[in-house]
Motif scaffolding. Structure first.
Motif, PDB file in Angstrom:
ATOM      1  N   LYS A   3      -1.455   7.616  -8.484  1.00  0.00           N
ATOM      2  CA  LYS A   3      -0.208   7.136  -7.863  1.00  0.00           C
ATOM      3  C   LYS A   3      -0.069   5.784  -8.452  1.00  0.00           C
ATOM      4  CE  LYS A   3      -1.796   8.836  -3.257  1.00  0.00           C
ATOM      5  NZ  LYS A   3      -2.294   8.456  -2.105  1.00  0.00           N
ATOM      6  N   ASN A  50       7.348   7.234  -2.439  1.00  0.00           N
ATOM      7  CA  ASN A  50       7.743   8.069  -1.490  1.00  0.00           C
ATOM      8  C   ASN A  50       7.290   7.648  -0.005  1.00  0.00           C
ATOM      9  OD1 ASN A  50       9.115   9.595  -3.551  1.00  0.00           O
ATOM     10  ND2 ASN A  50       7.464  10.891  -3.767  1.00  0.00           N
ATOM     11  N   ASP A  51       6.090   7.216   0.093  1.00  0.00           N
ATOM     12  CA  ASP A  51       5.575   6.888   1.400  1.00  0.00           C
ATOM     13  C   ASP A  51       6.407   5.718   1.600  1.00  0.00           C
ATOM     14  OD1 ASP A  51       3.515   8.828   0.639  1.00  0.00           O
ATOM     15  OD2 ASP A  51       2.039   7.330   0.467  1.00  0.00           O
ATOM     16  N   GLU A  69       0.927  -1.305  -0.113  1.00  0.00           N
ATOM     17  CA  GLU A  69      -0.063   0.195   0.066  1.00  0.00           C
ATOM     18  C   GLU A  69       0.905   1.274   0.178  1.00  0.00           C
ATOM     19  OE1 GLU A  69      -2.936  -0.063  -0.565  1.00  0.00           O
ATOM     20  OE2 GLU A  69      -3.618  -1.973  -0.237  1.00  0.00           O
ATOM     21  N   PHE A  70       2.292   1.131   0.070  1.00  0.00           N
ATOM     22  CA  PHE A  70       3.131   2.180   0.071  1.00  0.00           C
ATOM     23  C   PHE A  70       3.376   2.553  -1.386  1.00  0.00           C
ATOM     24  CE2 PHE A  70       4.385   1.057   4.482  1.00  0.00           C
ATOM     25  CZ  PHE A  70       3.772   2.166   5.371  1.00  0.00           C
ATOM     26  N   ALA A  72       9.409   7.144   3.266  1.00  0.00           N
ATOM     27  CA  ALA A  72       9.183   7.676   4.774  1.00  0.00           C
ATOM     28  C   ALA A  72       8.992   6.800   5.591  1.00  0.00           C
ATOM     29  CB  ALA A  72       7.810   8.900   4.717  1.00  0.00           C
ATOM     30  N   PHE A  73       8.218   5.805   5.327  1.00  0.00           N
ATOM     31  CA  PHE A  73       8.057   4.766   6.522  1.00  0.00           C
ATOM     32  C   PHE A  73       9.396   4.058   6.970  1.00  0.00           C
ATOM     33  CE2 PHE A  73       7.718   0.127   7.029  1.00  0.00           C
ATOM     34  CZ  PHE A  73       6.780  -0.089   8.407  1.00  0.00           C
TER      35      PHE A  73
END
Length: 343
Positions: free
Chosen positions: A173, A10-11, A6-7, A14-15
């Motif tokens: 996305k 970029n997410d 689900e990332f 960050a995670f």
């Protein structure tokens, strides 16, 4: 439990930085494992240290859509019924094309558009699919083809269940992630988004330069479109065509117009003439699709001779038009037949 699919990149980065307190390059490693190497567990990410894998596995997993049912058509088309984490069902279709496959992807569970000739539209809308669910279809599709010794997946069409532009944030996305060479590595040139057409959302898609649209038109005038596609026709045909004239395209690119021929409804030569007046021959091309008679629907398949006459009439107006071969109709995998039901 977090699903790593689900990332967006970029997410995920960050995670890794904020939650795992790890270096940035770990995000690239994880991304490659997920989308390029198609691993199904954190434990399989062997270039991560064992302590990191243990910490990651404690909070995250890799969860693909599950194959609930698989059907193969006599023409080689494969329809996969997929189960999502909340037990909802969607369908994706693998279509053989010479030395490769194209995959028809769903973007929503159900559909809100209620087009009168479409099985999916009769289901109603349940929810949008997530980033990971939409891209997860590609993982499942590639793995299925590989497991069965079939040709590779090369093209994607967002033409399955749902209206893609009504899930625009997640769609963008996904389109952004597809060409990443560290992941799925599918060029934007090999992706097409099918939509009934919303001018404001088409502008956003066009400005993104991530995909070309295929317009589900199916009627050459506003009155007929309102009869067979009542919700889509809330956008007036004049406004839709104006938005398409403004759609940014590179040299030699053209917008595809999908036109489903319904016997005695939209298949006359007069309708062909109206369609020719509507579509810009320099910016558009037309895919003609003969309706597949479907139980419970108020329409019939057109006569083959009428379909060919319709095509030739468009040619006489110097339009590029093709009769698209209907694939998978015997397993209800063709245009308008998807309804997420087991056989």
């Amino acid at each position: 439990m977090i699903n790593l699919l689900e990332f967006p990149y970029n997410d995920l980065e960050a995670f890794v930085l904020e939650d795992l307190k790890e270096s940035r390059f770990r995000a690239e490693q994880i991304w490659q494992w997920l989308w390029q190497k198609r691993v199904r567990s954190v434990e399989a990410m062997t270039n991560l240290s064992k302590p990191l894998r243990e910490r990651l596995a404690a909070i995250a997993e890799v969860r693909w859509p599950s194959i609930v049912d698989a059907q193969t058509s006599k023409d080689g088309t494969v329809k996969l019924l997929l189960g999502l984490a909340d037990n909802r069902l969607v369908e994706t279709v693998l279509i053989p094309m010479q030395d490769r496959y194209s995959q028809c992807l769903s973007t929503q569970v159900g559909c809100a558009m209620a087009c009168t000739f479409c099985n999916t539209g009769q289901l109603g809308f349940e929810r949008n699919m997530t980033f990971g669910e939409m891209l997860g279809q590609v993982l499942v599709g590639r793995q299925y083809l590989e497991d069965h010794g079939l040709n590779p997946l090369k093209n994607l069409v967002f033409m399955g269940m749902g209206e893609p532009l009504l899930n625009l944030d997640n769609l963008l996305k996904v389109l952004h992630a597809l060409p990443d060479t560290r992941g799925l590595n599918i060029s934007w040139r090999r992706s097409m988004v099918s939509t009934v057409g919303f001018p404001d959302k088409l502008k956003i898609l066009g400005d993104s330069e991530l995909a070309l649209p295929a317009i589900s038109l199916h009627a050459p005038n506003q009155e007929l479109r309102a009869r067979i596609m009542p919700k889509a026709a809330k956008v007036h045909l004049d406004d839709l065509m104006a938005a398409l004239r403004a759609y940014p395209m590179r040299p030699r690119e053209r917008i595809t117009f999908e036109y489903l021929l319904l016997k005695g409804v939209n298949d006359s030569l007069e309708h062909a003439d109206q369609l020719a007046r509507l579509v810009d021959r320099k910016r558009g091309k037309i895919n003609l699709i003969a309706y597949n008679a479907t139980e419970g629907m108020p329409y019939e398949a057109p006569d083959r001779a009428q379909v060919e006459a319709f095509e030739k009439r468009l040619w006489s107006h110097n339009l590029t038009a093709f009769i698209r071969r209907s694939m998978g109709s015997d397993i209800k995998a063709a245009c308008g037949q998807l309804k997420a039901a087991a056989k």
